[in-house]
Design a protein around this motif. Structure first.
Motif, short mmCIF file in Angstrom:
data_model
loop_
_atom_site.label_atom_id
_atom_site.label_comp_id
_atom_site.label_asym_id
_atom_site.label_seq_id
_atom_site.Cartn_x
_atom_site.Cartn_y
_atom_site.Cartn_z
N THR A 23 0.82 -1.21 0.00
CA THR A 23 0.00 0.00 0.00
C THR A 23 0.86 1.26 0.00
N ASN A 24 0.20 2.37 -0.28
CA ASN A 24 0.86 3.66 -0.26
C ASN A 24 1.61 3.83 1.07
N GLY A 25 2.90 4.09 0.99
CA GLY A 25 3.72 4.30 2.17
C GLY A 25 4.51 3.08 2.61
N ALA A 26 4.21 1.90 2.05
CA ALA A 26 4.98 0.69 2.41
C ALA A 26 6.42 0.88 1.95
N ARG A 27 7.36 0.44 2.78
CA ARG A 27 8.78 0.63 2.48
C ARG A 27 9.48 -0.70 2.31
N GLY A 28 10.55 -0.66 1.50
CA GLY A 28 11.32 -1.87 1.27
C GLY A 28 12.66 -1.53 0.64
N THR A 29 13.36 -2.58 0.20
CA THR A 29 14.70 -2.45 -0.37
C THR A 29 14.75 -3.21 -1.69
N ILE A 30 15.33 -2.59 -2.74
CA ILE A 30 15.50 -3.27 -4.02
C ILE A 30 16.52 -4.39 -3.85
N VAL A 31 16.13 -5.63 -4.24
CA VAL A 31 17.04 -6.76 -4.12
C VAL A 31 17.49 -7.31 -5.48
N LYS A 32 16.74 -6.98 -6.54
CA LYS A 32 17.13 -7.46 -7.87
C LYS A 32 16.49 -6.60 -8.93
N ILE A 33 17.26 -6.32 -9.98
CA ILE A 33 16.75 -5.57 -11.14
C ILE A 33 16.92 -6.48 -12.35
N VAL A 34 15.81 -6.86 -12.97
CA VAL A 34 15.85 -7.73 -14.15
C VAL A 34 15.67 -6.85 -15.38
N LEU A 35 16.67 -6.85 -16.24
CA LEU A 35 16.68 -5.96 -17.39
C LEU A 35 15.77 -6.45 -18.51
N HIS A 36 15.35 -5.52 -19.34
CA HIS A 36 14.55 -5.79 -20.53
C HIS A 36 15.35 -6.74 -21.43
N PRO A 37 14.71 -7.72 -22.09
CA PRO A 37 15.44 -8.69 -22.91
C PRO A 37 16.24 -8.07 -24.06
#
Length: 77
Positions: A23-37
């Motif tokens: 929901t709006n305001g939920a926080r987290g950390t980026i763990v993986k970025i999967v690139l466009h093919p």
């Protein structure tokens, strides 16, 4: 241009799934970025300019009611 990186703190800006606390305001950390093919191979440079938006970005939320989404570690969306 927007800079993103693994380990970056992020916040959900709109309600996605209220039953799971995504929901709006939920926080987290980026763990993986999967690139466009179609994105060219990226080496280990500290800064890369992408030609396409990422296919998806996995975020580990600090708090969620989702026990575990299929194929992901707990609290990752």
């Amino acid at each position: 241009m927007v800079e993103i990186s693994i380990g970056m703190k992020v916040m959900v800006m709109q309600n996605i799934e209220t039953d799971l606390d995504i929901t709006n305001g939920a926080r987290g950390t980026i763990v993986k970025i999967v690139l466009h093919p179609d994105e060219p191979v990226v080496d280990d440079k500290s800064l890369v300019t992408l030609k396409y938006l990422p296919a998806y970005i996995l975020v580990k939320l600090n708090r969620t009611c989702a026990l575990q989404l299929q194929g992901l570690e707990g609290s990752m969306i």
